[in-house]
Design a protein around this motif. Sequence first.
Motif, PDB file in Angstrom:
ATOM      1  N   GLY A   1      -4.086   4.305  -9.608  1.00 46.87           N
ATOM      2  CA  GLY A   1      -4.278   2.881  -9.373  1.00 46.87           C
ATOM      3  C   GLY A   1      -3.690   2.430  -8.052  1.00 46.87           C
ATOM      4  N   THR A   2      -3.579   3.361  -7.111  1.00 39.85           N
ATOM      5  CA  THR A   2      -2.995   3.064  -5.807  1.00 39.85           C
ATOM      6  C   THR A   2      -3.956   2.233  -4.965  1.00 39.85           C
ATOM      7  OG1 THR A   2      -1.856   5.185  -5.897  1.00 39.85           O
ATOM      8  CG2 THR A   2      -1.985   4.125  -3.750  1.00 39.85           C
ATOM      9  N   ALA A   3      -3.454   1.192  -4.334  1.00 40.70           N
ATOM     10  CA  ALA A   3      -4.276   0.365  -3.442  1.00 40.70           C
ATOM     11  C   ALA A   3      -4.747   1.211  -2.260  1.00 40.70           C
ATOM     12  CB  ALA A   3      -3.465  -0.821  -2.934  1.00 40.70           C
ATOM     13  N   PRO A   4      -5.981   0.983  -1.791  1.00 41.90           N
ATOM     14  CA  PRO A   4      -6.512   1.789  -0.684  1.00 41.90           C
ATOM     15  C   PRO A   4      -5.614   1.809   0.555  1.00 41.90           C
ATOM     16  CG  PRO A   4      -8.260   0.501  -1.660  1.00 41.90           C
ATOM     17  CD  PRO A   4      -6.978   0.040  -2.289  1.00 41.90           C
ATOM     18  N   THR A   5      -5.041   0.679   0.913  1.00 36.83           N
ATOM     19  CA  THR A   5      -4.188   0.655   2.102  1.00 36.83           C
ATOM     20  C   THR A   5      -2.914   1.470   1.896  1.00 36.83           C
ATOM     21  OG1 THR A   5      -3.276  -1.454   1.345  1.00 36.83           O
ATOM     22  CG2 THR A   5      -5.037  -1.554   2.980  1.00 36.83           C
ATOM     23  N   VAL A   6      -2.392   1.458   0.689  1.00 38.20           N
ATOM     24  CA  VAL A   6      -1.200   2.246   0.368  1.00 38.20           C
ATOM     25  C   VAL A   6      -1.550   3.733   0.386  1.00 38.20           C
ATOM     26  CG1 VAL A   6       0.533   2.748  -1.397  1.00 38.20           C
ATOM     27  CG2 VAL A   6      -0.158   0.375  -0.956  1.00 38.20           C
ATOM     28  N   ALA A   7      -2.717   4.078  -0.174  1.00 33.14           N
ATOM     29  CA  ALA A   7      -3.152   5.477  -0.179  1.00 33.14           C
ATOM     30  C   ALA A   7      -3.326   5.984   1.244  1.00 33.14           C
ATOM     31  CB  ALA A   7      -4.460   5.621  -0.960  1.00 33.14           C
TER      32      ALA A   7
END
Length: 56
Positions: free
Chosen positions: A10-16
């Motif tokens: 469930g990681t946000a795209p920007t965090v990934a």
Amino acid sequence: MKLREFKARGTAPTVALAEMIRDSSDIESSHVVAGSQAEAPTLAALEELAREPDTA
């Protein structure tokens, strides 16, 4: 970590993206390779690409 693992967490795209860049030890892995697809003509085409097995 692969994109599917980020999605499962469930990681946000920007965090990934930030995590992938931070954890990248090889500068060669941070560029677009010849033949990479920059865009898909439709959402359905993009979803089909996402279902294809990882060949890297």
